[in-house]
Scaffold this motif. Structure first.
Motif, PDB file in Angstrom:
ATOM      1  N   THR A 221       0.809  -1.218   0.000  1.00  0.00           N
ATOM      2  CA  THR A 221       0.000   0.000   0.000  1.00  0.00           C
ATOM      3  C   THR A 221       0.848   1.276   0.000  1.00  0.00           C
ATOM      4  O   THR A 221       0.308   2.369  -0.194  1.00  0.00           O
ATOM      5  CB  THR A 221      -0.932   0.032   1.223  1.00  0.00           C
ATOM      6  N   TRP A 222       2.170   1.143   0.216  1.00  0.00           N
ATOM      7  CA  TRP A 222       3.011   2.337   0.311  1.00  0.00           C
ATOM      8  C   TRP A 222       3.176   3.015  -1.052  1.00  0.00           C
ATOM      9  O   TRP A 222       3.096   4.241  -1.154  1.00  0.00           O
ATOM     10  CB  TRP A 222       4.383   1.979   0.889  1.00  0.00           C
ATOM     11  N   LEU A 223       3.396   2.243  -2.088  1.00  0.00           N
ATOM     12  CA  LEU A 223       3.612   2.839  -3.409  1.00  0.00           C
ATOM     13  C   LEU A 223       2.428   3.685  -3.863  1.00  0.00           C
ATOM     14  O   LEU A 223       2.637   4.821  -4.316  1.00  0.00           O
ATOM     15  CB  LEU A 223       3.933   1.753  -4.440  1.00  0.00           C
ATOM     16  N   PRO A 224       1.179   3.197  -3.789  1.00  0.00           N
ATOM     17  CA  PRO A 224       0.074   4.071  -4.202  1.00  0.00           C
ATOM     18  C   PRO A 224      -0.037   5.343  -3.379  1.00  0.00           C
ATOM     19  O   PRO A 224      -0.466   6.384  -3.895  1.00  0.00           O
ATOM     20  CB  PRO A 224      -1.175   3.181  -4.050  1.00  0.00           C
ATOM     21  N   LEU A 225       0.368   5.298  -2.101  1.00  0.00           N
ATOM     22  CA  LEU A 225       0.372   6.516  -1.291  1.00  0.00           C
ATOM     23  C   LEU A 225       1.393   7.511  -1.836  1.00  0.00           C
ATOM     24  O   LEU A 225       1.112   8.703  -1.962  1.00  0.00           O
ATOM     25  CB  LEU A 225       0.682   6.192   0.170  1.00  0.00           C
ATOM     26  N   MET A 226       2.574   7.028  -2.173  1.00  0.00           N
ATOM     27  CA  MET A 226       3.614   7.907  -2.720  1.00  0.00           C
ATOM     28  C   MET A 226       3.176   8.502  -4.062  1.00  0.00           C
ATOM     29  O   MET A 226       3.425   9.674  -4.353  1.00  0.00           O
ATOM     30  CB  MET A 226       4.925   7.144  -2.884  1.00  0.00           C
ATOM     31  N   ARG A 227       2.513   7.710  -4.880  1.00  0.00           N
ATOM     32  CA  ARG A 227       2.029   8.215  -6.172  1.00  0.00           C
ATOM     33  C   ARG A 227       0.939   9.272  -5.960  1.00  0.00           C
ATOM     34  O   ARG A 227       0.895  10.281  -6.682  1.00  0.00           O
ATOM     35  CB  ARG A 227       1.498   7.054  -7.019  1.00  0.00           C
ATOM     36  N   THR A 228       0.082   9.047  -4.974  1.00  0.00           N
ATOM     37  CA  THR A 228      -0.959  10.027  -4.665  1.00  0.00           C
ATOM     38  C   THR A 228      -0.345  11.350  -4.216  1.00  0.00           C
ATOM     39  O   THR A 228      -0.757  12.432  -4.661  1.00  0.00           O
ATOM     40  CB  THR A 228      -1.895   9.482  -3.570  1.00  0.00           C
ATOM     41  N   ILE A 229       0.652  11.290  -3.330  1.00  0.00           N
ATOM     42  CA  ILE A 229       1.287  12.510  -2.824  1.00  0.00           C
ATOM     43  C   ILE A 229       1.958  13.283  -3.948  1.00  0.00           C
ATOM     44  O   ILE A 229       1.833  14.508  -4.048  1.00  0.00           O
ATOM     45  CB  ILE A 229       2.297  12.160  -1.716  1.00  0.00           C
ATOM     46  N   CYS A 231       1.250  13.232  -7.157  1.00  0.00           N
ATOM     47  CA  CYS A 231       0.214  13.793  -8.031  1.00  0.00           C
ATOM     48  C   CYS A 231      -0.534  14.921  -7.330  1.00  0.00           C
ATOM     49  O   CYS A 231      -0.844  15.948  -7.934  1.00  0.00           O
ATOM     50  CB  CYS A 231      -0.745  12.674  -8.451  1.00  0.00           C
ATOM     51  N   GLU A 232      -0.807  14.752  -6.051  1.00  0.00           N
ATOM     52  CA  GLU A 232      -1.547  15.734  -5.269  1.00  0.00           C
ATOM     53  C   GLU A 232      -0.738  17.019  -5.103  1.00  0.00           C
ATOM     54  O   GLU A 232      -1.257  18.126  -5.255  1.00  0.00           O
ATOM     55  CB  GLU A 232      -1.858  15.123  -3.902  1.00  0.00           C
ATOM     56  N   GLY A 233       0.554  16.869  -4.779  1.00  0.00           N
ATOM     57  CA  GLY A 233       1.391  18.035  -4.513  1.00  0.00           C
ATOM     58  C   GLY A 233       2.135  18.545  -5.716  1.00  0.00           C
ATOM     59  O   GLY A 233       2.822  19.563  -5.620  1.00  0.00           O
ATOM     60  N   ARG A 234       2.011  17.837  -6.864  1.00  0.00           N
ATOM     61  CA  ARG A 234       2.771  18.189  -8.060  1.00  0.00           C
ATOM     62  C   ARG A 234       4.248  18.384  -7.721  1.00  0.00           C
ATOM     63  O   ARG A 234       4.893  19.369  -8.082  1.00  0.00           O
ATOM     64  CB  ARG A 234       2.200  19.454  -8.708  1.00  0.00           C
ATOM     65  N   CYS A 235       4.777  17.372  -6.999  1.00  0.00           N
ATOM     66  CA  CYS A 235       6.157  17.426  -6.544  1.00  0.00           C
ATOM     67  C   CYS A 235       6.835  16.085  -6.816  1.00  0.00           C
ATOM     68  O   CYS A 235       6.176  15.051  -6.970  1.00  0.00           O
ATOM     69  CB  CYS A 235       6.217  17.740  -5.044  1.00  0.00           C
ATOM     70  N   VAL A 236       8.140  16.115  -6.891  1.00  0.00           N
ATOM     71  CA  VAL A 236       8.913  14.885  -6.986  1.00  0.00           C
ATOM     72  C   VAL A 236       8.929  14.237  -5.605  1.00  0.00           C
ATOM     73  O   VAL A 236       9.169  14.914  -4.598  1.00  0.00           O
ATOM     74  CB  VAL A 236      10.351  15.176  -7.449  1.00  0.00           C
ATOM     75  N   VAL A 237       8.671  12.940  -5.556  1.00  0.00           N
ATOM     76  CA  VAL A 237       8.675  12.218  -4.284  1.00  0.00           C
ATOM     77  C   VAL A 237       9.797  11.194  -4.290  1.00  0.00           C
ATOM     78  O   VAL A 237       9.932  10.390  -5.217  1.00  0.00           O
ATOM     79  CB  VAL A 237       7.325  11.521  -4.023  1.00  0.00           C
ATOM     80  N   LEU A 238      10.591  11.234  -3.229  1.00  0.00           N
ATOM     81  CA  LEU A 238      11.688  10.288  -3.018  1.00  0.00           C
ATOM     82  C   LEU A 238      11.379   9.526  -1.732  1.00  0.00           C
ATOM     83  O   LEU A 238      11.187  10.143  -0.679  1.00  0.00           O
ATOM     84  CB  LEU A 238      12.991  11.074  -2.860  1.00  0.00           C
ATOM     85  N   SER A 239      11.309   8.194  -1.808  1.00  0.00           N
ATOM     86  CA  SER A 239      11.029   7.400  -0.609  1.00  0.00           C
ATOM     87  C   SER A 239      12.071   6.297  -0.477  1.00  0.00           C
ATOM     88  O   SER A 239      12.354   5.579  -1.444  1.00  0.00           O
ATOM     89  CB  SER A 239       9.627   6.782  -0.673  1.00  0.00           C
ATOM     90  N   ALA A 240      12.650   6.166   0.713  1.00  0.00           N
ATOM     91  CA  ALA A 240      13.672   5.154   0.972  1.00  0.00           C
ATOM     92  C   ALA A 240      13.291   4.346   2.200  1.00  0.00           C
ATOM     93  O   ALA A 240      12.893   4.907   3.226  1.00  0.00           O
ATOM     94  CB  ALA A 240      15.036   5.810   1.175  1.00  0.00           C
ATOM     95  N   ASN A 241      13.423   3.042   2.085  1.00  0.00           N
ATOM     96  CA  ASN A 241      13.131   2.128   3.193  1.00  0.00           C
ATOM     97  C   ASN A 241      14.281   1.145   3.333  1.00  0.00           C
ATOM     98  O   ASN A 241      14.958   0.814   2.354  1.00  0.00           O
ATOM     99  CB  ASN A 241      11.829   1.376   2.936  1.00  0.00           C
ATOM    100  N   ILE A 318       9.099   9.002  -7.614  1.00  0.00           N
ATOM    101  CA  ILE A 318       7.849   9.276  -8.327  1.00  0.00           C
ATOM    102  C   ILE A 318       7.890  10.668  -8.950  1.00  0.00           C
ATOM    103  O   ILE A 318       8.405  11.617  -8.360  1.00  0.00           O
ATOM    104  CB  ILE A 318       6.634   9.191  -7.366  1.00  0.00           C
ATOM    105  N   SER A 319       7.312  10.802 -10.141  1.00  0.00           N
ATOM    106  CA  SER A 319       7.279  12.083 -10.854  1.00  0.00           C
ATOM    107  C   SER A 319       6.135  12.958 -10.338  1.00  0.00           C
ATOM    108  O   SER A 319       5.221  12.474  -9.660  1.00  0.00           O
ATOM    109  CB  SER A 319       7.075  11.838 -12.354  1.00  0.00           C
ATOM    110  N   PRO A 320       6.146  14.259 -10.670  1.00  0.00           N
ATOM    111  CA  PRO A 320       5.087  15.161 -10.201  1.00  0.00           C
ATOM    112  C   PRO A 320       3.694  14.852 -10.743  1.00  0.00           C
ATOM    113  O   PRO A 320       2.710  15.410 -10.251  1.00  0.00           O
ATOM    114  CB  PRO A 320       5.554  16.541 -10.697  1.00  0.00           C
ATOM    115  N   LEU A 321       3.590  13.978 -11.718  1.00  0.00           N
ATOM    116  CA  LEU A 321       2.272  13.556 -12.193  1.00  0.00           C
ATOM    117  C   LEU A 321       1.894  12.171 -11.681  1.00  0.00           C
ATOM    118  O   LEU A 321       0.914  11.579 -12.121  1.00  0.00           O
ATOM    119  CB  LEU A 321       2.218  13.587 -13.724  1.00  0.00           C
ATOM    120  N   GLY A 322       2.698  11.657 -10.756  1.00  0.00           N
ATOM    121  CA  GLY A 322       2.371  10.378 -10.126  1.00  0.00           C
ATOM    122  C   GLY A 322       2.916   9.161 -10.841  1.00  0.00           C
ATOM    123  O   GLY A 322       2.572   8.031 -10.477  1.00  0.00           O
TER     124      GLY A 322
END
Length: 378
Positions: A221-229, A231-241, A318-322
């Motif tokens: 479920t983490w990946l769809p959350l990152m894609r939503t953020i 797309c929602e914020g129109r920002c590049v998202v970097l997530s590391a685990n 993730i890109s700014p368009l998700g």
């Protein structure tokens, strides 16, 4: 002028000592530098460790002595950055507190040296000790200017609430920097803070174009959350685990005695240990293969079975368009995701959506955060 940067998410796992982990961070950052990486993100609690499976001897209304021994070991693994319990903010960043830049255990200075010598902007999760309390934190380290900011997780999740204190909402302040002519406004939300809609909005409102999400969540479920953020914020998202197997859990959690690490009173008396992985042949023989402190094997090992993992990773970019630019990365204990990003894509995306600006309808909906200026930083 091109607005492109090369970004990386490191799927490194905490080693047996904080000094060994800091050395591994340096090695990974040097490797990233050789690939012309401009900014790298390390996972939540990378320095100090995310204590997966540890119970700390706690039940409702009771704490066991062995749990206190676990906490003692965990506390000593945490880093001391020389901050104050209430969070000194700009005074800590500027080094103007009593004792100046000599406060702490030297971890801050080491991170600044690593960033300076590699030319890579380093963002890492860590466990910070201050007074008698531990905080889950993220620090931003610029190669030119050193530490530009630090924030503490405002809402530890589940059992984290036993071992980590609540951080200051004021530390959600975004920071600005320029890398190769590209202006970045970056901020981080740690793990399940990303499930807090108002916290996300507090970052969007500051016009963030690089959204950092160090995490310990390895669920699908983490990946769809990152894609939503994104797309929602129109920002590049970097997530590391972190990606970690059971065999890499520290002995103070598992209680197992290693041949090279005697256990005393529930914690290790050795500065570091040689991890071991084993495999069983068809004939029933056990083959034990040692690993060095940097996590690289001295011999070829079989890939661990899925059941051997306590965290399978899932790092992503993730890109700014998700759209998924890199990852998710699974079952790779020392993986490094890299990609080139055009930050003009953030502006292209705001043609039709800007939740920190006009689309927020801030004439009708109001958000305030204690001690935090939500206007975009200069």
């Amino acid at each position: 002028m091109a607005q492109t940067l090369r970004l990386a998410a490191s799927q490194s796992h905490t080693l047996s000592t904080t000094s060994a982990t800091l050395h591994a961070l340096e090695k990974t950052t040097k490797h990233a530098s050789s690939q012309s990486i401009d900014l790298i993100l390390f996972p939540e609690a990378y320095l100090g460790g995310y204590p997966r499976t540890a119970t700390f001897g706690a039940a409702v209304g009771a704490r066991r002595p062995e749990g206190r021994e676990q906490f003692l070991h965990y506390f000593k693994d945490a880093v001391d950055l020389g901050d104050t319990p209430e969070g000194a903010g700009k005074k800590w960043i500027d080094g103007t507190l009593e004792g100046g830049r000599k406060r702490g255990d030297g971890t801050r200075e080491e991170l600044e040296r690593i960033a300076r010598e590699t030319g890579v902007f380093v963002v890492t999760g860590l466990v910070e000790r201050c007074g008698g309390t531990l905080y889950c934190a993220v620090v931003y380290v610029c190669p030119r200017l050193g530490v530009l900011g630090k924030r503490r997780k405002v809402m530890p999740t589940g059992s984290e609430r036993l071992i980590w204190g609540q951080g200051q909402p004021s530390s959600l302040r975004a920071i600005t920097t320029t890398i190769k002519g590209v202006k970045l406004t970056l901020a981080s939300a740690i793990c399940w803070e990303n499930y807090m809609p108002l916290l996300r909005q507090s970052l969007y409102s500051q016009n963030v174009n690089l959204y950092l999400a160090p995490t310990a969540d390895a669920r699908d479920t983490w990946l769809p959350l990152m894609r939503t953020i994104a797309c929602e914020g129109r920002c590049v998202v970097l997530s590391a685990n972190q990606c970690m197997t059971k065999s890499n859990l520290p002995a103070w959690i598992t209680g197992e005695k290693h041949d090279d690490e005697p256990i005393t009173n529930g914690h290790s008396s050795a500065p570091a240990r040689l991890r071991r992985k084993s495999t069983i042949t068809d004939e029933g023989h056990e083959i034990v293969l040692p690993e060095r402190h940097d996590g690289s094997s001295t011999a070829i090992t079989e890939k661990p079975h899925e059941d051997d993992y306590v965290s399978r990773g899932g790092s992503c970019i993730i890109s700014p368009l998700g759209d998924v630019l890199a990852g998710p990365l699974w079952d790779d204990e020392n993986g490094l995701l890299t990609t080139e990003v055009d930050f003009d894509d953030c502006l292209r995306g705001r043609l039709d959506l800007d939740v920190g600006g006009s689309y927020s309808r801030n004439d009708s909906f109001k958000l305030t955060v204690e001690g935090l200026d939500l206007s975009p930083p200069p």
